[in-house]
Design a protein around this motif. Structure first.
Motif, PDB file in Angstrom:
ATOM      1  N   ARG A   1      13.362   9.356  -9.252  1.00 40.91           N
ATOM      2  CA  ARG A   1      13.328   9.561 -10.665  1.00 40.91           C
ATOM      3  C   ARG A   1      11.977  10.227 -11.187  1.00 40.91           C
ATOM      4  O   ARG A   1      11.734   9.981 -12.319  1.00 40.91           O
ATOM      5  CB  ARG A   1      13.614   8.017 -11.257  1.00 40.91           C
ATOM      6  N   GLY A   2      11.012  10.479 -10.362  1.00 43.71           N
ATOM      7  CA  GLY A   2       9.990  11.002 -10.721  1.00 43.71           C
ATOM      8  C   GLY A   2       8.867   9.918 -11.131  1.00 43.71           C
ATOM      9  O   GLY A   2       7.863  10.423 -11.754  1.00 43.71           O
ATOM     10  N   ARG A   3       8.883   8.776 -10.735  1.00 42.82           N
ATOM     11  CA  ARG A   3       7.715   7.693 -10.752  1.00 42.82           C
ATOM     12  C   ARG A   3       7.055   7.808  -9.749  1.00 42.82           C
ATOM     13  O   ARG A   3       7.525   7.925  -8.665  1.00 42.82           O
ATOM     14  CB  ARG A   3       8.537   6.228 -11.154  1.00 42.82           C
ATOM     15  N   PHE A   4       5.787   7.511  -9.777  1.00 44.10           N
ATOM     16  CA  PHE A   4       4.674   7.625  -8.713  1.00 44.10           C
ATOM     17  C   PHE A   4       4.415   6.289  -8.373  1.00 44.10           C
ATOM     18  O   PHE A   4       3.826   5.391  -9.178  1.00 44.10           O
ATOM     19  CB  PHE A   4       3.385   8.328  -9.257  1.00 44.10           C
ATOM     20  N   TRP A   5       4.787   5.857  -6.954  1.00 42.64           N
ATOM     21  CA  TRP A   5       4.325   4.525  -6.522  1.00 42.64           C
ATOM     22  C   TRP A   5       3.054   4.758  -5.767  1.00 42.64           C
ATOM     23  O   TRP A   5       2.785   5.701  -4.932  1.00 42.64           O
ATOM     24  CB  TRP A   5       5.336   4.141  -5.531  1.00 42.64           C
ATOM     25  N   VAL A   6       1.973   3.919  -5.676  1.00 43.11           N
ATOM     26  CA  VAL A   6       0.805   3.973  -5.202  1.00 43.11           C
ATOM     27  C   VAL A   6       0.369   2.720  -4.829  1.00 43.11           C
ATOM     28  O   VAL A   6       0.183   1.801  -5.568  1.00 43.11           O
ATOM     29  CB  VAL A   6      -0.313   4.636  -5.884  1.00 43.11           C
ATOM     30  N   GLY A   7      -0.177   2.648  -3.453  1.00 39.81           N
ATOM     31  CA  GLY A   7      -0.592   1.280  -3.065  1.00 39.81           C
ATOM     32  C   GLY A   7      -2.273   1.156  -3.091  1.00 39.81           C
ATOM     33  O   GLY A   7      -2.831   2.159  -3.240  1.00 39.81           O
ATOM     34  N   THR A   8      -2.589  -0.078  -3.105  1.00 37.96           N
ATOM     35  CA  THR A   8      -3.987  -0.380  -3.006  1.00 37.96           C
ATOM     36  C   THR A   8      -4.373  -1.012  -1.664  1.00 37.96           C
ATOM     37  O   THR A   8      -3.502  -1.403  -1.115  1.00 37.96           O
ATOM     38  CB  THR A   8      -4.479  -1.299  -4.241  1.00 37.96           C
ATOM     39  N   MET A   9      -5.616  -0.977  -1.545  1.00 44.67           N
ATOM     40  CA  MET A   9      -6.128  -1.802  -0.155  1.00 44.67           C
ATOM     41  C   MET A   9      -7.463  -2.719  -0.554  1.00 44.67           C
ATOM     42  O   MET A   9      -7.928  -2.568  -1.719  1.00 44.67           O
ATOM     43  CB  MET A   9      -6.720  -0.908   0.567  1.00 44.67           C
ATOM     44  N   ASP A  10      -7.525  -3.965   0.147  1.00 44.81           N
ATOM     45  CA  ASP A  10      -8.787  -4.729   0.111  1.00 44.81           C
ATOM     46  C   ASP A  10      -9.909  -3.853   0.301  1.00 44.81           C
ATOM     47  O   ASP A  10      -9.920  -3.110   1.266  1.00 44.81           O
ATOM     48  CB  ASP A  10      -8.668  -5.953   0.986  1.00 44.81           C
ATOM     49  N   ARG A  11     -10.987  -3.833  -0.649  1.00 50.50           N
ATOM     50  CA  ARG A  11     -11.978  -2.922  -0.504  1.00 50.50           C
ATOM     51  C   ARG A  11     -12.952  -3.389   0.892  1.00 50.50           C
ATOM     52  O   ARG A  11     -13.546  -2.592   1.475  1.00 50.50           O
ATOM     53  CB  ARG A  11     -13.019  -2.911  -1.721  1.00 50.50           C
ATOM     54  N   ALA A  12     -12.676  -4.647   1.170  1.00 49.29           N
ATOM     55  CA  ALA A  12     -13.487  -5.196   2.474  1.00 49.29           C
ATOM     56  C   ALA A  12     -12.443  -5.040   3.569  1.00 49.29           C
ATOM     57  O   ALA A  12     -12.896  -5.548   4.885  1.00 49.29           O
ATOM     58  CB  ALA A  12     -13.861  -6.448   2.261  1.00 49.29           C
ATOM     59  N   LEU A  13     -11.062  -4.728   3.419  1.00 49.83           N
ATOM     60  CA  LEU A  13     -10.261  -4.592   4.565  1.00 49.83           C
ATOM     61  C   LEU A  13     -10.001  -6.131   5.335  1.00 49.83           C
ATOM     62  O   LEU A  13      -9.676  -6.005   6.581  1.00 49.83           O
ATOM     63  CB  LEU A  13     -10.837  -3.613   5.618  1.00 49.83           C
ATOM     64  N   ARG A  14     -10.205  -6.930   4.614  1.00 51.25           N
ATOM     65  CA  ARG A  14     -10.082  -8.339   5.143  1.00 51.25           C
ATOM     66  C   ARG A  14      -8.790  -9.141   4.626  1.00 51.25           C
ATOM     67  O   ARG A  14      -8.084  -9.800   5.330  1.00 51.25           O
ATOM     68  CB  ARG A  14     -11.356  -9.178   5.158  1.00 51.25           C
ATOM     69  N   GLU A  15      -8.646  -9.192   3.363  1.00 49.42           N
ATOM     70  CA  GLU A  15      -7.828  -9.905   2.611  1.00 49.42           C
ATOM     71  C   GLU A  15      -6.448  -9.301   2.099  1.00 49.42           C
ATOM     72  O   GLU A  15      -6.685  -7.965   1.615  1.00 49.42           O
ATOM     73  CB  GLU A  15      -8.319 -10.654   1.629  1.00 49.42           C
ATOM     74  N   PRO A  16      -5.440  -9.920   1.880  1.00 49.63           N
ATOM     75  CA  PRO A  16      -4.143  -9.265   1.176  1.00 49.63           C
ATOM     76  C   PRO A  16      -4.197  -9.288  -0.239  1.00 49.63           C
ATOM     77  O   PRO A  16      -3.303  -9.666  -0.799  1.00 49.63           O
ATOM     78  CB  PRO A  16      -2.883 -10.037   1.877  1.00 49.63           C
ATOM     79  N   VAL A  17      -5.311  -8.728  -0.777  1.00 50.90           N
ATOM     80  CA  VAL A  17      -5.407  -8.633  -2.194  1.00 50.90           C
ATOM     81  C   VAL A  17      -4.684  -7.293  -2.754  1.00 50.90           C
ATOM     82  O   VAL A  17      -4.910  -7.093  -4.217  1.00 50.90           O
ATOM     83  CB  VAL A  17      -6.857  -8.755  -2.658  1.00 50.90           C
ATOM     84  N   GLY A  18      -4.478  -6.323  -2.024  1.00 51.53           N
ATOM     85  CA  GLY A  18      -3.787  -5.261  -2.561  1.00 51.53           C
ATOM     86  C   GLY A  18      -2.253  -5.281  -2.860  1.00 51.53           C
ATOM     87  O   GLY A  18      -1.655  -6.384  -3.018  1.00 51.53           O
ATOM     88  N   ALA A  19      -1.789  -4.142  -3.486  1.00 48.45           N
ATOM     89  CA  ALA A  19      -0.410  -4.359  -3.998  1.00 48.45           C
ATOM     90  C   ALA A  19      -0.006  -2.817  -4.092  1.00 48.45           C
ATOM     91  O   ALA A  19      -0.520  -1.764  -3.891  1.00 48.45           O
ATOM     92  CB  ALA A  19      -0.555  -4.720  -5.458  1.00 48.45           C
ATOM     93  N   LEU A  20       1.615  -2.973  -4.537  1.00 44.21           N
ATOM     94  CA  LEU A  20       2.237  -1.462  -4.756  1.00 44.21           C
ATOM     95  C   LEU A  20       2.133  -1.408  -6.336  1.00 44.21           C
ATOM     96  O   LEU A  20       2.666  -2.471  -7.041  1.00 44.21           O
ATOM     97  CB  LEU A  20       3.364  -1.627  -3.985  1.00 44.21           C
TER      98      LEU A  20
END
Length: 287
Positions: free
Chosen positions: A105-124
């Motif tokens: 549908r032309g929506r952009f999905w982008v994920g994030t990452m924990d800046r420290a690469l340790r905790e599941p604080v990222g999201a879609l």
């Protein structure tokens, strides 16, 4: 298999096939550059970027939507013009943008990452055509590849730090992903999933960083085959070329020792492979 002769990226990522121009776009994340190659591998564009890119999407009306590591922008890399956008509910003190792709549908999905690469604080997150940003799914440590089944009923998502590929129920009309479950889990020493793409037969291809392969999985998560590369760190992939039958794979040099680079002189290259199956067309951002 062909390796494009130049350039060698520190962290090659985000390959996108531009069907209108018959060209492949990709970025060197750490080098802050965007490249354009023709299908034969000739470099036809090389542009400096003002910020560290995470991913991007071509827009239907021209230009691009850029997801920098800490922001969004509309822009034209060739002209060096970018306009920053509000990034909605993100907390860039804890997370940063990474890989992204448009749904059909032309929506952009982008994920994030924990800046420290340790905790599941990222999201879609979902960026709608009106440029609003919506948090859809949490519990992510290092978000990477995003892809959809041909019938748009399943979203696939790679969490590199957790070494899993998840499948989610997907509602295309509503733009909602739900019920995430582990589709593929990579054992210690088997590499980690990075970028991904779905082919026209509905199978998922995953760039397996540290394993030196691109692996193909059926919708149940069963590994069907793999294509071996002359580098150990492939990062992402897309389909393009005539009939979308060429698979383009990016790779990285970052973090490799001098001895490892001597063994892998093509690290950081873009590779063109014949996978024996067609891909699906890339959708442009509707905003």
């Amino acid at each position: 298999m062909r390796a494009f002769p130049a350039p060698r990226a520190e962290l090659g990522e985000a390959p996108v096939w531009d069907a209108e121009r018959g060209a492949l776009l990709s970025v060197d994340v750490l080098g802050r550059r965007m490249f354009r190659h023709d299908v034969a591998g000739r470099l036809t564009g090389d542009w400096a970027l003002p910020r560290i890119p995470g991913s991007f999407a071509l827009r239907r009306g021209g230009g691009m939507l850029m997801a920098w590591r800490n922001g969004l922008a509309l822009g034209e890399p060739e002209a060096g013009r970018f306009v920053d956008l509000p990034a909605g509910p993100l907390d860039f003190a804890r997370e940063r943008f990474n890989d992204g792709r448009c749904d059909r549908r032309g929506r952009f999905w982008v994920g994030t990452m924990d800046r420290a690469l340790r905790e599941p604080v990222g999201a879609l997150y979902r960026v709608d055509p009106d440029l609003s940003v919506h948090r859809v799914l949490g519990g992510v440590t290092l978000s990477n590849g995003i892809a959809w089944s041909p019938d748009d009923r399943v979203m696939y998502h790679c969490d590199t730090a957790a070494a899993v590929v998840r499948a989610c129920d997907f509602d295309l009309a509503a733009g909602v992903a739900s019920n995430p479950r582990v589709l593929v889990c990579f054992a210690e020493g088997d590499g980690r999933p990075d970028g991904c793409a779905v082919d026209a037969e509905g199978c998922l291809w995953v760039a397996v960083v540290e394993a030196g392969v691109v692996a193909r999985f059926d919708p149940s998560g069963r590994r069907l085959r793999e294509l071996r590369l002359p580098v150990s760190r492939p990062t992402s992939l897309c389909f393009g070329g005539e009939g979308l039958r060429t698979m383009f794979v990016t790779s990285m040099r970052h973090g490799m020792t001098a001895e490892a680079l001597a063994r892998e002189p093509l690290a950081g290259s873009v590779f063109a492979l014949e996978a024996g199956v067609s891909g699906l067309p890339e959708t442009r951002f509707a905003g």
